[in-house]
Design an enzyme around this catalytic site. Sequence first.
Site, PDB file in Angstrom:
ATOM      1  N   HIS A 152       0.843  -1.191   0.000  1.00 16.55           N
ATOM      2  CA  HIS A 152       0.000   0.000   0.000  1.00 16.55           C
ATOM      3  C   HIS A 152       0.877   1.239   0.000  1.00 16.55           C
ATOM      4  CE1 HIS A 152       1.172  -0.558   4.179  1.00 16.55           C
ATOM      5  NE2 HIS A 152       0.893   0.724   4.380  1.00 16.55           N
TER       6      HIS A 152
ATOM      7  N   ASP B 234       0.895   5.325   1.816  1.00 13.62           N
ATOM      8  CA  ASP B 234       0.342   5.904   3.039  1.00 13.62           C
ATOM      9  C   ASP B 234      -0.556   7.113   2.817  1.00 13.62           C
ATOM     10  OD1 ASP B 234       1.452   4.019   4.682  1.00 13.62           O
ATOM     11  OD2 ASP B 234       3.227   5.200   5.189  1.00 13.62           O
TER      12      ASP B 234
ATOM     13  N   HIS C 186       4.738   0.010  -0.110  1.00 13.87           N
ATOM     14  CA  HIS C 186       5.468  -0.832   0.838  1.00 13.87           C
ATOM     15  C   HIS C 186       4.508  -1.779   1.541  1.00 13.87           C
ATOM     16  CE1 HIS C 186       4.035   2.736   3.025  1.00 13.87           C
ATOM     17  NE2 HIS C 186       3.920   1.940   4.080  1.00 13.87           N
TER      18      HIS C 186
ATOM     19  N   ARG D 272       6.544  -9.340  16.456  1.00 15.84           N
ATOM     20  CA  ARG D 272       7.286  -8.223  15.852  1.00 15.84           C
ATOM     21  C   ARG D 272       6.677  -6.920  16.338  1.00 15.84           C
ATOM     22  NH1 ARG D 272       6.502  -4.760  11.390  1.00 15.84           N
ATOM     23  NH2 ARG D 272       8.216  -4.578   9.864  1.00 15.84           N
TER      24      ARG D 272
END
Length: 706
Positions: free
Chosen positions: A578, A580, A650, A660
């Site tokens: 996507h 931002d 990204h 994570r």
Amino acid sequence: MQERIWALLLLLLLLLLLPPPLCGGPPDSPRQELEPERGPLQPFDLLYASGVAAYYNGDYEQAVRDLESALLSHRRLREVRTRCARHCAVRRPLEPPGAGPGAELPFFRALLERARCYRSCETQRLGGPASRHRVSEDVRSDFQRRVPYNYLQRAYIKLNQLQKAVEAAHTFFMANPEHMEMQQNIENYRMMAGVEEFQLIDREAKPHLESYSAGVKHYEADDFEVAIKYFERALREYFSEDVECRTLCEGPQRFEEYEYLGHKGGLYETIADHYMQVLVCQHECVRELATRPGRLSPIENFLPLHYDYLQFAYYRVGEYVKALECAKAYLLFHPDDEDVQDNVDYYESLLDDSIDPESIEAREDLIMFVKRHKLESELIKSAAEGLGFSYTEPNYWISYGGRQDENRVPSGVNVEGAEVHGLSMGKKSSPKIDRDLREGGPLLYENITFVYNSEQLNGTQRVLLDNVLSEEQCRELHSVASGIMLVGDGYRGKTSPHTPNEKFEGATVLKALKFGYEGRVPLKSARLFYDISEKARKIVESYFMLNSTLYFSYTHMVCRTALSGQQDRRNDLSHPIHADNCLLDPEANECWKEPPAYTFRDYSALLYMNDDFEGGEFIFTEMDAKTVTASIKPKCGRMISFSSGGENPHGVKAVTKGQRCAVALWFTLNPLYRELERIKADEVIAILDQEQQGKHELNINPKDEL
């Protein structure tokens, strides 16, 4: 207020009584009886749950049976609802209200009879009450995203049924083009099975989109007779799909401003509220039918383009009356289109003397369609004003989305002065960055290590830094994360907003300070979250050498945890590809800077807290959402920052083991879009600093700010 609502309801009745548009074929017979189904239809959500459970239990044959049955049940349910809606609309027409006392009773009697018809029809054809087929939003979302096909392709591979695995994988991939692993799976399956390109089947393909694409293909090959056949078929299928789309909008609605069961509105307010939800949904069917699976943006000018192609195709085969009908149909959408106006004059000049040009009107199916669409628009705008909700009418017919060929104007009509309209000009794509693109400014803090710049990361406005956090700070942040995070925070409580194979948790700075003040986590640790995010902001502002202040747009501590038992042969992403601040459209190789994208975001940063997990690499791609340009392995203190637009698509690879955690930061150069929680957090920090210094001039309790 009561008079205004009653006026709106009268408009509503007019709309309900408007005849439906013709669908390119004979209408349903008023006396047509519906045949009962063979046995009760099993709810698709139960079959889906059973199929998924069988898959994880290793019973792949049962998984295939249940998942295929779930898909069939889902399809049949839509068919039943559509057929019952058509059946009852014919058998139980609504009557206009009369005058005098009880004037509304005939209408409501007809309304009740139609409701009874719906219930009877659905119960008969489903083999039981329709309430058995109500499903959760999560299940509805899975079927919309074609998730069952993801399980199917894995199960078919386990059963060595490669052809069916290819079909399931391709069907899933068409609605999820960001899944790079799925594309690789398809290539692997094709090599294993010797499957050629023409054998790739999308089992959920929309007929009207397929016919339209075929029509364009034959039109561009100057095969106009075949093109006409496909465009006419596409229109019949479009209007049929429109009926289904509008019917499905008539299901239960979710009221955004209140809980339905707790709402105490009067009869007319409640009717108006519910009907507006339905009507807006139905009005949006135009956009829904023009959008390909897995795409965010519709095909521009989609329905008008059918008539634009047809008007010239009919001209080329010598059917001038039909060419004129289609040209006039196109003008219903774009009455000021000078090219098509010229075409109309030219087609009229070609008619036989025995034919009166004025007697040739636009296609009847479209006249009714456009009439209804305009009436819906007027009603929604009127209701928005009268009932107090916001509504902005989208531009459904972007006139710039025209045919891109030399046949825009027929021979004999001032071709030299004709304008060739390009595609996709009505959208506002992600613009080129209008500020100076600079980087390499000072990093401001000692011990920070420069790793890669934009060129080394194969992109624009990118930087990778290490040692932004110390090992001790990483441990402290990771520790406080477990005390402040909520599952689904930032995603309306959805446990797995991006993938069903991971659990998502998050927390904001203000929430951390609140927990710190209440003693639920160390205040020092909550303050660290605030401080390191401010440190990151200053670094980004300095490194990219921005001439104006960079403000926080959103600050979020996030953790993604791999769910045990769900990682076998996993092929999705932790976070799909996507951008931002714009809507990435890989097929068009564009990024549309329009809502619901956060168009005000200018820069982004991710500050990592740990590396004791497997997978989870951050990746940049080209705008095709497939070609990886850089891959970054997270570790304690590492920070990646980049500009937020379409130049930097990204995503995050699957986290297959462990947890994570990172601090995600989005920034804006526009102070109007400053993060409100951050402003409150700034005030709390200022007050806490004053308390520590023993100054109480403001006499404000920090808890009041929290």
